[in-house]
Design a protein around this motif. Structure first.
Motif, PDB file in Angstrom:
ATOM      1  N   LYS A  91       0.769  -1.488  -0.230  1.00  0.00           N
ATOM      2  CA  LYS A  91      -0.060  -0.011  -0.132  1.00  0.00           C
ATOM      3  C   LYS A  91       0.789   1.276  -0.081  1.00  0.00           C
ATOM      4  O   LYS A  91       0.663   2.266  -0.679  1.00  0.00           O
ATOM      5  N   THR A  92       1.865   1.206   0.649  1.00  0.00           N
ATOM      6  CA  THR A  92       2.805   2.166   0.597  1.00  0.00           C
ATOM      7  C   THR A  92       3.260   2.565  -0.447  1.00  0.00           C
ATOM      8  O   THR A  92       4.151   3.483  -1.454  1.00  0.00           O
ATOM      9  N   GLU A  93       4.489   1.551  -0.667  1.00  0.00           N
ATOM     10  CA  GLU A  93       5.972   1.222  -1.545  1.00  0.00           C
ATOM     11  C   GLU A  93       4.823   1.169  -3.152  1.00  0.00           C
ATOM     12  O   GLU A  93       5.936   1.650  -4.200  1.00  0.00           O
ATOM     13  N   TYR A  94       3.726   0.692  -3.020  1.00  0.00           N
ATOM     14  CA  TYR A  94       3.531   0.309  -5.146  1.00  0.00           C
ATOM     15  C   TYR A  94       2.262   0.525  -4.672  1.00  0.00           C
ATOM     16  O   TYR A  94       0.803  -0.324  -5.134  1.00  0.00           O
ATOM     17  N   PRO A  95       1.511   1.666  -4.503  1.00  0.00           N
ATOM     18  CA  PRO A  95       0.452   2.211  -5.322  1.00  0.00           C
ATOM     19  C   PRO A  95      -0.294   2.614  -6.330  1.00  0.00           C
ATOM     20  O   PRO A  95      -1.384   2.149  -6.405  1.00  0.00           O
ATOM     21  N   GLN A  96       0.401   1.848  -7.219  1.00  0.00           N
ATOM     22  CA  GLN A  96      -0.238   1.655  -8.253  1.00  0.00           C
ATOM     23  C   GLN A  96      -0.559   0.281  -9.121  1.00  0.00           C
ATOM     24  O   GLN A  96      -0.791  -0.299 -10.090  1.00  0.00           O
ATOM     25  N   LEU A  97      -0.087  -0.857  -7.733  1.00  0.00           N
ATOM     26  CA  LEU A  97      -0.089  -2.266  -7.980  1.00  0.00           C
ATOM     27  C   LEU A  97      -1.314  -2.896  -8.525  1.00  0.00           C
ATOM     28  O   LEU A  97      -2.575  -2.631  -7.752  1.00  0.00           O
ATOM     29  N   GLN A  98      -1.560  -3.163  -9.594  1.00  0.00           N
ATOM     30  CA  GLN A  98      -3.051  -3.894  -9.871  1.00  0.00           C
ATOM     31  C   GLN A  98      -2.748  -4.952  -9.118  1.00  0.00           C
ATOM     32  O   GLN A  98      -1.973  -6.119  -8.592  1.00  0.00           O
ATOM     33  N   ARG A  99      -3.965  -5.692  -8.450  1.00  0.00           N
ATOM     34  CA  ARG A  99      -4.563  -6.569  -7.785  1.00  0.00           C
ATOM     35  C   ARG A  99      -5.597  -7.577  -7.983  1.00  0.00           C
ATOM     36  O   ARG A  99      -6.302  -6.937  -8.537  1.00  0.00           O
ATOM     37  N   TYR A 100      -5.203  -8.780  -8.510  1.00  0.00           N
ATOM     38  CA  TYR A 100      -5.928  -9.501  -9.303  1.00  0.00           C
ATOM     39  C   TYR A 100      -6.012 -11.422  -8.528  1.00  0.00           C
ATOM     40  O   TYR A 100      -4.822 -11.557  -7.674  1.00  0.00           O
ATOM     41  N   PRO A 101      -7.263 -12.003  -8.239  1.00  0.00           N
ATOM     42  CA  PRO A 101      -6.826 -13.341  -7.545  1.00  0.00           C
ATOM     43  C   PRO A 101      -6.924 -14.374  -8.448  1.00  0.00           C
ATOM     44  O   PRO A 101      -6.972 -14.211  -9.725  1.00  0.00           O
ATOM     45  N   LEU A 102      -5.570 -15.605  -8.308  1.00  0.00           N
ATOM     46  CA  LEU A 102      -5.265 -16.421  -9.244  1.00  0.00           C
ATOM     47  C   LEU A 102      -6.476 -17.672  -8.705  1.00  0.00           C
ATOM     48  O   LEU A 102      -5.858 -18.031  -7.756  1.00  0.00           O
TER      49      LEU A 102
END
Length: 197
Positions: A133-144
């Motif tokens: 949340k702090t270091e990767y604010p643009q990281l998209q997250r998906y379930p696998l």
């Protein structure tokens, strides 16, 4: 007195060699156009004279697989650096997530053409979640989806990084041993060749 002999018509005698020369020129032109296509087809089908060298560092995915075929449901219209973690996102997975972000930054003015994402089976640890949340604010997250991933991925037990094109097609796959510079060169090359995303 006999009939006067007419001299031979010079245009008739030169016309035959000109026609033959024209036919040979036409045959050569057709061979120059069609020949390379026929040769390339046979080289591909029979796998002869195919160069061993390659200009990319990952494993090429040339079978038409998409993100959905490895268990990731996403709708992203840009190039994507997708990290998949079929087990807990620990050492190698976290290293690849870091690398994906650095690669996007490394694209410079082309950074907006790509995104980075993480697809996991299990939720990440609370500590790593806070870091993301702090270091990767643009990281998209998906379930696998694990069953689909195990069926569709080439090396299903490991964390992997995939380059995905804007249509969702898998292009290249890397494991955690990849060098960032090599991967960045591959990505830049793809973006340079591509008119999409």
């Amino acid at each position: 007195m006999g009939a006067a002999m007419n001299p031979p018509n010079m245009s008739d005698t030169s016309a035959a060699p000109d026609r033959r020369k024209g036919r040979w020129q036409l045959i050569l032109i057709v061979l120059m156009v069609v020949g390379p296509m026929v040769l390339a087809t046979y080289m591909y089908k029979l796998q002869f004279w195919v160069p061993d060298g390659r200009s990319y560092h990952g494993q090429m995915i040339g079978n038409g697989q998409t993100r959905a075929d490895i268990g990731v449901q996403a709708d992203e219209g840009r190039w994507q650096l997708l990290v998949t973690a079929p087990t807990a996102c620990a050492g190698e997975c976290q290293q690849l997530v870091y690398l994906a972000r650095q690669l996007q930054i490394g694209l410079g003015r082309d950074a907006s053409r790509a995104s980075h994402a993480l697809a996991t089976v299990q939720p990440v640890s609370a500590e790593y979640e806070a870091r993301l949340k702090t270091e990767y604010p643009q990281l998209q997250r998906y379930p696998l989806e694990l069953a689909t991933f195990n069926q569709g991925a080439a090396a299903p037990g490991d964390a992997q990084l995939w380059i995905v094109d804007p249509h969702g097609n898998l292009v290249l796959r890397y494991d955690a041993r990849v060098k960032g510079k090599d991967l960045l060169n591959d990505l830049r090359h793809l973006l340079k060749l591509s008119n999409i995303g």
